[in-house]
Design an enzyme around this catalytic site. Structure first.
Site, PDB file in Angstrom:
ATOM      1  N   LYS A 175       0.995  -1.138  -0.173  1.00 55.84           N
ATOM      2  CA  LYS A 175      -0.140   0.005   0.023  1.00 55.84           C
ATOM      3  C   LYS A 175       0.855   1.171  -0.044  1.00 55.84           C
ATOM      4  O   LYS A 175       1.788   1.423   0.845  1.00 55.84           O
ATOM      5  CB  LYS A 175      -0.727   0.115   1.277  1.00 55.84           C
ATOM      6  CG  LYS A 175      -1.692   1.269   1.120  1.00 55.84           C
ATOM      7  CD  LYS A 175      -2.914   1.232   2.365  1.00 55.84           C
ATOM      8  CE  LYS A 175      -2.399   1.676   3.537  1.00 55.84           C
ATOM      9  NZ  LYS A 175      -3.425   1.853   4.762  1.00 55.84           N
ATOM     10  N   ARG A 219     -10.305  -2.124   7.219  1.00 51.27           N
ATOM     11  CA  ARG A 219      -9.377  -3.259   7.779  1.00 51.27           C
ATOM     12  C   ARG A 219      -8.809  -2.845   8.940  1.00 51.27           C
ATOM     13  O   ARG A 219      -8.754  -3.634  10.048  1.00 51.27           O
ATOM     14  CB  ARG A 219      -8.091  -3.350   6.635  1.00 51.27           C
ATOM     15  CG  ARG A 219      -7.185  -2.291   6.176  1.00 51.27           C
ATOM     16  CD  ARG A 219      -6.063  -2.140   7.635  1.00 51.27           C
ATOM     17  NE  ARG A 219      -4.996  -1.494   6.896  1.00 51.27           N
ATOM     18  CZ  ARG A 219      -4.207  -0.876   7.787  1.00 51.27           C
ATOM     19  NH1 ARG A 219      -4.650  -0.037   8.781  1.00 51.27           N
ATOM     20  NH2 ARG A 219      -2.931  -0.568   7.292  1.00 51.27           N
ATOM     21  N   LYS A 271       3.420   9.060  18.896  1.00 48.73           N
ATOM     22  CA  LYS A 271       2.025   9.103  19.215  1.00 48.73           C
ATOM     23  C   LYS A 271       1.815   8.298  20.425  1.00 48.73           C
ATOM     24  O   LYS A 271       2.423   7.313  20.641  1.00 48.73           O
ATOM     25  CB  LYS A 271       1.236   8.472  18.209  1.00 48.73           C
ATOM     26  CG  LYS A 271       0.907   9.731  16.812  1.00 48.73           C
ATOM     27  CD  LYS A 271       0.197   8.955  16.050  1.00 48.73           C
ATOM     28  CE  LYS A 271      -0.257   9.787  14.824  1.00 48.73           C
ATOM     29  NZ  LYS A 271      -1.201   8.995  13.875  1.00 48.73           N
TER      30      LYS A 271
HETATM   31  P1  NAD Z   1      -9.165  12.442  12.172  1.00 51.19           P
HETATM   32  O1  NAD Z   1      -8.288  13.500  11.447  1.00 51.19           O
HETATM   33  O2  NAD Z   1     -10.313  12.317  11.122  1.00 51.19           O
HETATM   34  O3  NAD Z   1      -9.540  12.590  13.452  1.00 51.19           O
HETATM   35  C1  NAD Z   1      -8.444  12.941  14.481  1.00 51.19           C
HETATM   36  C2  NAD Z   1      -8.890  12.189  15.906  1.00 51.19           C
HETATM   37  O4  NAD Z   1      -7.756  12.566  16.890  1.00 51.19           O
HETATM   38  C3  NAD Z   1     -10.114  13.041  16.453  1.00 51.19           C
HETATM   39  O5  NAD Z   1     -10.697  12.459  17.351  1.00 51.19           O
HETATM   40  C4  NAD Z   1      -9.435  14.269  17.115  1.00 51.19           C
HETATM   41  O6  NAD Z   1     -10.240  15.055  18.127  1.00 51.19           O
HETATM   42  C5  NAD Z   1      -8.025  13.827  17.541  1.00 51.19           C
HETATM   43  N1  NAD Z   1      -6.947  14.686  17.749  1.00 51.19           N
HETATM   44  C6  NAD Z   1      -6.439  15.216  16.844  1.00 51.19           C
HETATM   45  N2  NAD Z   1      -5.128  15.966  17.339  1.00 51.19           N
HETATM   46  C7  NAD Z   1      -5.306  15.506  18.685  1.00 51.19           C
HETATM   47  C8  NAD Z   1      -4.192  15.869  19.343  1.00 51.19           C
HETATM   48  N3  NAD Z   1      -3.140  16.490  19.478  1.00 51.19           N
HETATM   49  N4  NAD Z   1      -4.435  15.135  20.563  1.00 51.19           N
HETATM   50  C9  NAD Z   1      -5.207  14.134  20.988  1.00 51.19           C
HETATM   51  N5  NAD Z   1      -6.389  13.876  20.174  1.00 51.19           N
HETATM   52  C10 NAD Z   1      -6.139  14.483  18.672  1.00 51.19           C
HETATM   53  O7  NAD Z   1      -8.235  11.131  11.887  1.00 51.19           O
HETATM   54  P2  NAD Z   1      -8.684   9.603  11.635  1.00 51.19           P
HETATM   55  O8  NAD Z   1      -8.696   9.293  10.521  1.00 51.19           O
HETATM   56  O9  NAD Z   1      -9.970   9.395  12.701  1.00 51.19           O
HETATM   57  O10 NAD Z   1      -7.622   8.691  12.438  1.00 51.19           O
HETATM   58  C11 NAD Z   1      -7.341   8.685  13.794  1.00 51.19           C
HETATM   59  C12 NAD Z   1      -6.076   8.133  14.259  1.00 51.19           C
HETATM   60  O11 NAD Z   1      -6.092   6.758  13.834  1.00 51.19           O
HETATM   61  C13 NAD Z   1      -4.831   8.993  13.586  1.00 51.19           C
HETATM   62  O12 NAD Z   1      -3.731   8.858  14.316  1.00 51.19           O
HETATM   63  C14 NAD Z   1      -4.514   7.759  12.393  1.00 51.19           C
HETATM   64  O13 NAD Z   1      -2.969   8.017  12.116  1.00 51.19           O
HETATM   65  C15 NAD Z   1      -4.681   6.604  13.085  1.00 51.19           C
HETATM   66  N6  NAD Z   1      -5.101   5.395  12.176  1.00 51.19           N
HETATM   67  C16 NAD Z   1      -4.447   4.365  12.864  1.00 51.19           C
HETATM   68  C17 NAD Z   1      -4.676   3.003  11.766  1.00 51.19           C
HETATM   69  C18 NAD Z   1      -4.174   1.796  12.350  1.00 51.19           C
HETATM   70  O14 NAD Z   1      -4.044   0.855  11.351  1.00 51.19           O
HETATM   71  N7  NAD Z   1      -3.626   1.661  13.424  1.00 51.19           N
HETATM   72  C19 NAD Z   1      -5.309   3.176  10.464  1.00 51.19           C
HETATM   73  C20 NAD Z   1      -5.765   4.566  10.137  1.00 51.19           C
HETATM   74  C21 NAD Z   1      -5.505   5.552  10.955  1.00 51.19           C
END
Ligand code: NAD
Length: 320
Positions: A67, A110, A226
């Site tokens: 990806k 996923r 993070k």
């Molecule tokens: P998004 O930008 O739509 O939402 C961000 C979320 O994090 C919101 O709940 C917001 O309030 C909060 N947030 C933003 N900045 C923050 C900070 N400084 N401190 C605390 N909270 C904060 O993002 P999303 O698409 O919903 O993704 C959320 C997270 O999941 C991201 O960190 C992303 O990288 C991660 N993610 C992980 C996987 C995985 O496989 N583990 C896959 C996709 C996304």
């Protein structure tokens, strides 16, 4: 090669198919049939973007590929989501490129499937209350996938930016579940299963806030630095992940690993539970699944969607 456009994915891929694909690939990883390749993730010095590749090979499903994509934080002003990606599949017999599959919705499906797999295998018996920490793009997918595998009666939610909580309320309403926005101490005390999916860089959920038998799917931390959970909470819990090396380097467990309160021996790949090599929750009070996101998950759902797209004539064939 085949192209499966992003706009077709919603009509092809179901949360059920994503769950099956992700559970199967976690099992293949545990039995040595599938392995992930080293992750490349770079700040490209343009638009504050992080770009990279996650790849691997699953010999049991013959899914080979990667990806490519990443995180563009300024995309909202262009009315695009911040995560942008495409999955490329290659023919494992010849090395020829086989398909390019839109990866945006697949990433959400996923990722939600991974936490759902952890809930299926690790949630305490009789879990009734789902706690959601995070209300961004991924959170709705997470809640829907959790509701499929758990018999939840209500949802509690908290988000660092309260103005975003309506997404959780709307998703719970869509699922027919009562929703209440609460502070973290109540969420930690009442929820039997907690999903955290934020972009936090410091602990949100503290050790003292989590009471009783609880399963936590920590899904937000996928990069160095993070953090969503108190390392003390991690240190007292039974720990599971998609891939151990990733969990202690870029996942939620990096912090407790760095401060030496846990070692890699304390972390079990969830695939070991799926194939019956590990008992799972056992008598643990708190279990944590650190979903770091592995390339093989992307290949698994892309492989499944390619087959569906070909069957339903929604894949476009081009010469390359
Ligand atoms: P998004 O930008 O739509 O939402 C961000 C979320 O994090 C919101 O709940 C917001 O309030 C909060 N947030 C933003 N900045 C923050 C900070 N400084 N401190 C605390 N909270 C904060 O993002 P999303 O698409 O919903 O993704 C959320 C997270 O999941 C991201 O960190 C992303 O990288 C991660 N993610 C992980 C996987 C995985 O496989 N583990 C896959 C996709 C996304």
């Amino acid at each position: 090669m085949w192209i499966v456009p992003e706009k077709e994915i919603a009509g092809l891929m179901t949360p059920e198919a994503a769950f099956d694909a992700v559970q199967a690939v976690f099992a293949a990883m545990a039995s040595g049939e599938a392995s992930n390749f080293p992750v490349v993730r770079e700040a490209i010095g343009h638009e504050d973007a992080l770009y990279g590749f996650k790849g691997g090979f699953d010999r049991s499903a013959l899914n080979l590929g990667l990806k490519a994509g990443g995180y563009w934080p300024n995309n909202q002003k262009r009315e695009l989501i911040n995560h942008q990606s495409t999955v490329f599949l290659f023919d494992a017999d010849t090395g020829r490129v086989q398909a390019a599959v839109g990866g945006n919705l697949l990433t959400a499906l996923r990722t939600a499937a991974a936490s759902a797999v952890s809930i299926r295998h690790l949630a305490p018996e009789g879990a009734k209350v789902l706690g959601m920490i995070g209300a961004g793009h991924q959170s709705a997918f997470q809640m829907r996938a959790a509701a499929r595998v758990g018999d939840f009666e209500r949802v509690l939610g908290w988000n660092p930016h309260p103005e975003m909580l309506s997404r959780l309320a709307d998703t719970a309403a869509e699922l027919g579940l009562p929703f209440e926005a609460v502070e973290l101490p109540r969420l930690g005390a009442e929820a039997d299963v907690i999903i955290s999916i934020t972009s936090a860089f410091e602990p949100l959920l503290l050790d003292g806030q989590v009471k009783g038998r609880t399963h936590i799917a920590a899904m937000g931390t996928d990069t160095k630095g993070k953090q969503e959970l108190d390392p003390k909470l991690v240190a007292r819990s039974r720990l599971f992940t998609d891939e151990v090396a990733q969990s202690v380097s870029i996942g939620e467990f990096q912090h407790a690993f760095t401060d030496k309160s846990i070692s890699t021996d304390d972390v079990t790949a969830i695939g070991q539970v799926i194939i019956g090599q590990h008992q799972g929750r056992g008598d643990a009070e708190v279990t944590i699944f650190d979903g770091t996101g592995v390339g093989l998950q992307d290949l698994a759902v892309a492989g499944a969607v390619l087959e569906l797209a070909k069957q339903q004539k929604k894949a476009v064939e081009v010469d390359i």
